[in-house]
Motif scaffolding. Structure first.
Motif: not given
Length: 407
Positions: A64-68, A103-111, A89-96
């Motif tokens: 929580l303390s790391e999130l804006n 960076g630091m995005v929330k993936v909502l759909e994969r496939g 916590t909130l799970t975030l990742c990088d998409v290239t």
């Protein structure tokens, strides 16, 4: 869709671009150069074809303390946190992609399709013809008391005015004052006029963005208040640019090289509060009413609530306060309340009596500096009181008072 750079400053959200692939960018158009549109996005819902994604990496749980604030608010609203309290916590990742790494995005759909939410202000460059499906205006809240409206004049002489709604392919739409969205053909518009909705503020105080207009002769900054396309010749069409000095410059379309937008440091939006008939707040804080009883020439508070609003005294000993109320029985811009300072003395059994006199009311030391009633029927009064102590807003007709303190 191409990305040029990520920026550190927050972007203001004025409009949204809806792309043909489903991506939605929220922010504002910074520049349009022919078919290319430069859009500064505050946040975005990005949709990509799987084949355009090089990889998804650095997936981890952010404390929580790391999130804006933007991520915190989104996660709260969408129930996306894991864990409890400050340990959430909130799970975030990088998409290239081949163009960049988000960076630091929330993936909502994969496939076959990759869909992610981005909260970092980012500059996108898109092709208006190939990639943009429509532009949408950010609709004002009901409590907004400032902003810019537009009036469209058509070839037929018909006029529509209100808040900009949509620009889609060959049509434009506007929210009329009654809330209905009116749509018409873009090709039928011969004049656009932009005007502020609050008569008590300048157009610069109500516009979140400034227009930077570059011509063959130089560059000027202001707010575009009119665009005229009545002629088929560019040398006969023009725009009007109002500068902060008040001067209005007419610029021929044939001399126009480029227009772009930048944030307006003078932007000062005003917001109302929605109240029910009989409600009153002081500095947006809820209040309690007490009964006022007459004893000889004195007006006595029946009681003093254990919890009343306590305003902090200003360092210059002049405390500013704002009273907002709704009273549907009264004409606009009138008030049943008088502001007086309370006197205190000992009563029976060491109790305290709080009162004021008719003389206090006649002297009326505290008069509102300004009073106005909004479109939402909220009347606002601004006062300045000196010193500290207990005060009351007195309604003589109902024999009620609203006490508050300055400490």
């Amino acid at each position: 869709m191409a990305l040029t750079m990520a920026v550190a400053a927050q972007a203001v959200v004025v409009e949204s671009l809806v792309l043909k692939n489903g991506t939605v960018l929220h922010g504002y158009i910074q520049k349009q150069n022919g078919d290319l549109c430069t859009f500064l996005s505050d946040n975005a819902m990005v949709i990509l074809n799987n084949k355009d994604v090089v990889g998804i990496s650095n997936e981890r749980a952010y404390r929580l303390s790391e999130l804006n604030d933007a991520w915190k608010q989104w996660a709260e609203k969408n129930d996306a946190f894991e864990g409890l309290g400050d340990n959430r916590t909130l799970t975030l990742c990088d998409v290239t992609t081949k163009d960049r790494t988000a960076g630091m995005v929330k993936v909502l759909e994969r496939g076959a399709t990759i869909k992610y939410l981005e909260m970092t202000p980012t500059t996108y460059i898109v092709s208006w013809e190939k990639e943009v499906r429509m532009k949408r205006g950010e609709r004002r809240k009901k409590t907004a008391l400032s902003g810019i409206n537009v009036k469209y004049q058509l070839k037929s002489g018909m006029e529509y005015q209100g808040q900009f709604a949509e620009d889609a392919d060959s049509t434009l739409s506007v929210y009329l004052d009654n809330g209905v969205m009116q749509t018409f053909k873009t090709a039928d518009v011969v004049k656009y006029s932009y005007y502020p909705i609050n008569p008590n503020q300048t157009i610069f105080e109500q516009s979140p963005l400034l227009d930077v207009v570059r011509t063959k002769h130089g560059e000027n900054v202001g707010v575009i208040i009119e665009e005229n396309y009545a002629s088929n010749k560019d040398e006969e069409n023009y725009l009007l640019l109002q500068q902060q000095t008040g001067a209005i410059e007419s610029i021929k379309m044939s001399e126009l090289v480029e227009t772009r937008k930048q944030l307006n440091p003078a932007y000062d939006p005003k917001f109302d509060i929605l109240l029910k008939d009989g409600d009153l707040v002081i500095d947006r804080q809820e209040t309690l009413k007490v009964t006022i009883k007459e004893q000889n020439d004195e007006l006595m508070l029946d009681s003093l609530p254990s919890k009343i609003i306590e305003l902090k005294r200003s360092t210059d000993n002049a405390t500013h306060l704002t009273v907002e109320f709704r009273n549907d029985r009264l004409a606009s811009g009138t008030s049943p309340y008088q502001l007086v300072k309370l006197q205190t003395r000992k009563g029976k059994k060491d109790s305290k009596q709080h009162f004021f006199t008719y003389k206090d009311l006649v002297n009326a030391v505290y008069r509102p500096l300004r009073m106005e009633t909004s479109v939402n029927h909220t009347t606002k009064m601004e006062f300045v009181v000196g010193g500290k102590g207990l005060f009351v807003l007195y309604d003589a007709e109902k024999k009620k008072g609203i006490p508050f303190g300055v400490k």
